[in-house]
Design an enzyme around this catalytic site. Structure first.
Site, PDB file in Angstrom:
ATOM      1  N   TRP A   1       2.590   1.895 -11.953  1.00 11.26           N
ATOM      2  CA  TRP A   1       2.056   2.508 -10.612  1.00 11.26           C
ATOM      3  C   TRP A   1       0.807   3.643 -11.242  1.00 11.26           C
ATOM      4  O   TRP A   1       0.932   3.671 -12.286  1.00 11.26           O
ATOM      5  CB  TRP A   1       2.718   3.945  -9.551  1.00 11.26           C
ATOM      6  CG  TRP A   1       2.328   4.680  -9.234  1.00 11.26           C
ATOM      7  CD1 TRP A   1       1.567   5.978  -9.140  1.00 11.26           C
ATOM      8  CD2 TRP A   1       1.938   4.419  -7.591  1.00 11.26           C
ATOM      9  NE1 TRP A   1       1.370   6.731  -7.909  1.00 11.26           N
ATOM     10  CE2 TRP A   1       1.577   5.589  -6.725  1.00 11.26           C
ATOM     11  CE3 TRP A   1       2.379   3.847  -6.862  1.00 11.26           C
ATOM     12  CZ2 TRP A   1       1.196   6.224  -5.595  1.00 11.26           C
ATOM     13  CZ3 TRP A   1       2.151   3.892  -5.549  1.00 11.26           C
ATOM     14  CH2 TRP A   1       1.501   4.709  -4.400  1.00 11.26           C
TER      15      TRP A   1
ATOM     16  N   ASP B   1     -10.176 -13.318  -4.691  1.00 10.13           N
ATOM     17  CA  ASP B   1     -10.607 -12.832  -3.965  1.00 10.13           C
ATOM     18  C   ASP B   1     -10.776 -11.594  -4.150  1.00 10.13           C
ATOM     19  O   ASP B   1     -10.055 -11.328  -3.650  1.00 10.13           O
ATOM     20  CB  ASP B   1      -8.574 -12.952  -3.203  1.00 10.13           C
ATOM     21  CG  ASP B   1      -8.526 -12.434  -2.172  1.00 10.13           C
ATOM     22  OD1 ASP B   1      -9.323 -12.116  -1.705  1.00 10.13           O
ATOM     23  OD2 ASP B   1      -7.409 -12.509  -1.649  1.00 10.13           O
TER      24      ASP B   1
END
Length: 288
Positions: free
Chosen positions: A94, A196
């Protein structure tokens, strides 16, 4: 949508922990994304259909590992990748998002340039992966022109014509581009690409540390990554200046941005249609 009991049970069993709370976060159209609070700490999880997107998270895990091994730019730590039933999931570190400022932009530019120094014997990769939700073939070639034509443009153009988002005339115009493409740029050694790199695929933590996320790695021309950063904005002048100080781009790189962005635009044509087909035609006109 709540995480299924099957996924929760699988995670708790494999991590030997208790999931305290699950809350949704933005994760795009492909994946269900959540903030996972457990007895071990906070994590980010994304879940999708194993049937629709086989091997997607395994490919992402491998891409993150390859970037991490370069010791050039940060990527989230992979906690667990698992499959249960028809669901596949990926649990990541996280990262509390902060604000991107000039200092972090410069860091990201320098770090991406350093990553691009990592090379391979051929263009492509030793495994296929995904660009968005579409399969990306990474068959290896001896030149970037070959790979870009045969594994990037041609499959996407054919798909778009089959879907009637592009016309046979558009396909003919791409055939003209293929003839000219090798003369439009100078070949360089293959560079490790994120693949990407739009504004949604990097983040900066509360300490100003940049992270790359959601890679579609292959070895290719580094201008491709730079081009994608311009497609939807989100990268400032400091980023490009820092990159060029670390690893100067070939003269004329600005004029080739639309060339390399034909591929992600074609991906968008096949996923969303509409206005992206017009953008493809406008960009194509600059090179034929």
């Amino acid at each position: 949508m709540a995480i299924s009991a099957g996924v929760i049970n699988d995670i708790e069993g494999k991590l030997n922990t208790h999931i305290k709370n699950v809350s949704p976060v933005g994760g795009g159209d492909i994946n269900q994304a959540c903030h996972l609070q457990t007895a071990l700490g906070n994590f980010f999880i994304k879940i999708n259909s194993l049937h629709k997107f086989p091997g997607m998270f395994k490919s992402e895990e491998r891409g993150l590992a390859i970037i991490r091994k370069t010791n050039t730019t940060a990527v989230p730590e992979v906690v667990l990748q698992g499959d249960t039933g028809d669901e596949s999931y990926l649990i990541l570190q996280w990262i509390e998002a902060g604000r991107c400022d000039i200092i972090s932009s410069k860091k990201l530019g320098r770090q991406l340039a350093s990553m691009h120094y990592y090379t391979a014997a051929q263009f492509g990769f030793d495994a296929d992966n995904y660009m968005g939700s579409l399969h990306q073939c990474n068959k290896q070639h001896n030149s970037w022109a070959q790979l870009f034509i045969e594994e990037r443009l041609q499959p996407m153009v054919k798909m778009a014509v089959d879907k009637r988002e592009l016309t046979p005339t558009d396909m003919y115009r791409f055939d003209e581009l293929y003839k000219r493409l090798p003369d439009l740029f100078t070949e360089e050694p293959p560079a490790l690409l994120h693949g990407d790199l739009w504004r949604g695929n990097y983040l900066v933590d509360t300490n100003g540390k940049p992270y790359l996320i959601d890679p579609a790695v292959s070895y290719g021309n580094r201008e491709f990554d730079i081009a994608m950063t311009t497609l939807f904005g989100g990268f400032d002048r400091a980023f490009y200046e820092a990159y060029n100080q670390e690893f100067p781009l070939q003269p004329g790189w600005q004029q080739r941005l639309k060339l390399w962005n034909l591929y992600p635009l074609l991906v968008h044509v096949n996923l969303f249609g509409g206005v992206y087909a017009k953008q493809v035609r406008v960009s194509l006109s600059a090179f034929i």
